[in-house]
Motif scaffolding. Structure first.
Motif, short mmCIF file in Angstrom:
data_model
loop_
_atom_site.label_atom_id
_atom_site.label_comp_id
_atom_site.label_asym_id
_atom_site.label_seq_id
_atom_site.Cartn_x
_atom_site.Cartn_y
_atom_site.Cartn_z
N GLU A 281 4.23 -5.98 7.27
CA GLU A 281 4.62 -6.59 8.55
C GLU A 281 4.03 -5.83 9.73
OE1 GLU A 281 8.84 -6.53 8.46
OE2 GLU A 281 9.02 -8.06 6.89
N ARG A 282 3.76 -4.55 9.53
CA ARG A 282 3.22 -3.71 10.61
C ARG A 282 1.71 -3.48 10.48
NH1 ARG A 282 8.05 -3.84 10.02
NH2 ARG A 282 9.61 -3.29 11.61
N MET A 283 1.05 -4.35 9.71
CA MET A 283 -0.40 -4.34 9.58
C MET A 283 -0.92 -3.06 8.94
SD MET A 283 -1.12 -7.32 10.63
CE MET A 283 -2.91 -7.26 10.74
N VAL A 284 -0.11 -2.43 8.10
CA VAL A 284 -0.58 -1.30 7.31
C VAL A 284 -1.09 -1.86 5.98
CG1 VAL A 284 0.05 0.86 6.17
CG2 VAL A 284 1.09 0.26 8.37
N HIS A 285 -2.33 -1.58 5.65
CA HIS A 285 -2.91 -2.07 4.41
C HIS A 285 -2.62 -1.07 3.29
CE1 HIS A 285 -5.00 -5.37 6.35
NE2 HIS A 285 -5.43 -4.53 7.27
N ILE A 286 -1.76 -1.44 2.37
CA ILE A 286 -1.41 -0.57 1.25
C ILE A 286 -2.52 -0.69 0.21
CG2 ILE A 286 0.29 0.01 -0.49
CD1 ILE A 286 1.16 0.49 2.43
N GLU A 287 -3.44 0.27 0.25
CA GLU A 287 -4.60 0.25 -0.64
C GLU A 287 -4.28 0.81 -2.02
OE1 GLU A 287 -7.73 -0.86 0.10
OE2 GLU A 287 -7.06 -1.55 2.08
N ARG A 288 -3.34 1.73 -2.09
CA ARG A 288 -2.97 2.34 -3.37
C ARG A 288 -1.46 2.51 -3.42
NH1 ARG A 288 -7.37 0.93 -3.60
NH2 ARG A 288 -9.23 2.02 -4.41
N ALA A 289 -0.93 2.51 -4.64
CA ALA A 289 0.52 2.62 -4.84
C ALA A 289 0.81 3.62 -5.95
CB ALA A 289 1.11 1.27 -5.20
N LEU A 290 1.94 4.28 -5.83
CA LEU A 290 2.47 5.11 -6.92
C LEU A 290 3.98 4.92 -6.93
CD1 LEU A 290 1.67 7.20 -9.10
CD2 LEU A 290 2.25 8.98 -7.44
N VAL A 291 4.51 4.58 -8.08
CA VAL A 291 5.95 4.38 -8.24
C VAL A 291 6.38 5.08 -9.52
CG1 VAL A 291 7.83 2.70 -8.48
CG2 VAL A 291 5.80 2.11 -7.12
N GLY A 292 7.37 5.94 -9.43
CA GLY A 292 7.85 6.63 -10.61
C GLY A 292 8.58 7.90 -10.27
N THR A 293 8.98 8.63 -11.30
CA THR A 293 9.74 9.86 -11.14
C THR A 293 8.80 11.04 -11.32
OG1 THR A 293 11.75 8.78 -11.92
CG2 THR A 293 11.70 11.17 -12.05
N TYR A 294 8.39 11.63 -10.20
CA TYR A 294 7.37 12.68 -10.21
C TYR A 294 7.82 13.98 -9.56
CZ TYR A 294 4.12 8.92 -11.46
OH TYR A 294 3.48 7.89 -12.09
N VAL A 295 8.63 13.89 -8.52
CA VAL A 295 9.09 15.07 -7.79
C VAL A 295 10.61 14.98 -7.75
CG1 VAL A 295 8.98 16.38 -5.64
CG2 VAL A 295 6.98 15.08 -6.42
N THR A 296 11.26 15.66 -8.67
CA THR A 296 12.68 15.44 -8.90
C THR A 296 13.54 16.54 -8.31
OG1 THR A 296 12.64 16.58 -11.04
CG2 THR A 296 12.17 14.20 -11.04
N SER A 297 14.81 16.27 -8.29
CA SER A 297 15.83 17.23 -7.92
C SER A 297 16.89 17.21 -9.03
CB SER A 297 16.45 16.86 -6.57
OG SER A 297 17.39 17.83 -6.16
#
Length: 331
Positions: A281-297
């Motif tokens: 909506e804010r004209m940011v082009h999401i060129e790459r994505a990462l989704v997952g559990t990588y930096v945990t607490s």
């Protein structure tokens, strides 16, 4: 709260033993088990070294390998590795081109890495990149400023790829410093962290509450708010992030939704969908994505959203091959 452990005192050591044995094709312990490093180091390549307290796995040990880190040091749960550990990693990982230390901006981490640099400075060329992507600490004025959180992964991957291509130490530092200024992260939690030594949560919430702006060491956030829909929660995170960084029309970015330990993939992908719509909506082009559990607490039920504004060159470095326990892809 029950945990799969023998004793709190031996939990980290036994976990690290399991990690190395599970991934022994490409990682080994350093001398005296002071760090975990690549099994096969590349002569003449700048060594990338990072580290921090245990409890954030797979960060940092899960990012040791081709295309990312050469070595990672680990402390006790949420405790910085000692200067001796870091100095040992420098001695082992430096094959002649120097070392770049990638440090999360926490007082203990910065102090111990700086002490290790002083210990090794007469024998090694060393530079640092201090990652400071968490917007909440900057607003509260704590410590040294912004904490280093999930954005650390982005810096380690992009700078790691550049090091793999043979760039020299000073240029790698410049890449890391420039990139750090274009990364922002904010997290939210629905519950605290259960510490192994006392098996009590670091903070407790009622059923209708959540913590906004949490850290990765079980710290509570800047405000305790009424629990609401995922759409509203993610929109608040994204609004705060976008207000804190200069986003020009048609900006290219990486959008990273990270689980903090106890959030299932279905909820992370739902959060990514909401964050992606907000950015579009804010004209940011999401060129790459990462989704997952990588930096945990540890076992925190929560997530963070990271936005990294990237150049075409940085996108190419993100795409470069990587072979680690936690991240692995080919071009």
């Amino acid at each position: 709260m029950k945990k799969f452990m023998n004793t709190a005192e031996t939990m980290v050591a036994e976990s690290m033993e399991g990690f190395v044995r599970a991934h022994e094709a490409f990682v080994v312990f350093g001398t005296g088990r002071k760090c975990i490093r690549r099994r096969h180091l590349t002569p003449g390549k700048v060594a990338l070294i990072s580290g921090g307290g245990a409890g954030h796995e797979p960060m940092h040990i899960g990012f040791v390998g081709k295309g990312m880190l050469d070595a990672a040091c680990f402390g006790h749960i949420f405790t910085s590795p000692t200067p001796d550990q870091i100095a040992s990693a420098i001695e082992e990982a430096d094959t002649g081109a120097g070392c770049l230390l990638i440090i999360k901006n926490y007082d203990g981490d910065v102090m111990n890495f700086e002490m290790a640099m002083e210990m090794a400075a007469d024998r090694h060329r060393i530079e640092t990149v201090v990652v400071s992507d968490d917007i909440e600490t900057a607003r509260t004025g704590e410590g040294r400023g912004r904490r280093g959180v999930a954005g650390t992964l982005v810096v380690e991957k992009i700078v790691g790829a550049a090091a793999e291509q043979g760039l020299e130490l000073g240029e790698l530092k410049r890449i890391g410093d420039r990139l750090n200024g274009r990364i922002r992260t904010m997290g939210v939690a629905l519950g605290g962290v259960t510490m192994p030594q006392n098996q009590r949560p670091t903070f407790s919430l009622n059923a209708d509450e959540m913590e906004m702006g949490i850290g990765i060491h079980g710290e509570p956030g800047h405000s305790r708010e009424h629990f609401s829909s995922a759409e509203a929660i993610i929109r608040h995170l994204c609004e705060t992030i976008s207000a804190d960084i200069s986003i020009q029309p048609d900006t290219k970015a990486l959008l990273f939704v990270n689980g903090l330990g106890a959030t299932p993939p279905a909820e992370l992908y739902l959060a990514y969908y909401a964050a992606h719509r907000f950015m579009e909506e804010r004209m940011v082009h999401i060129e790459r994505a990462l989704v997952g559990t990588y930096v945990t607490s540890l076992d925190m039920q929560g997530l963070s959203v990271t936005l990294a504004l990237l150049t075409d060159e940085e996108i190419a470095l993100w795409d470069a091959p990587v072979v680690t326990a936690a991240l692995r892809w080919s071009p």
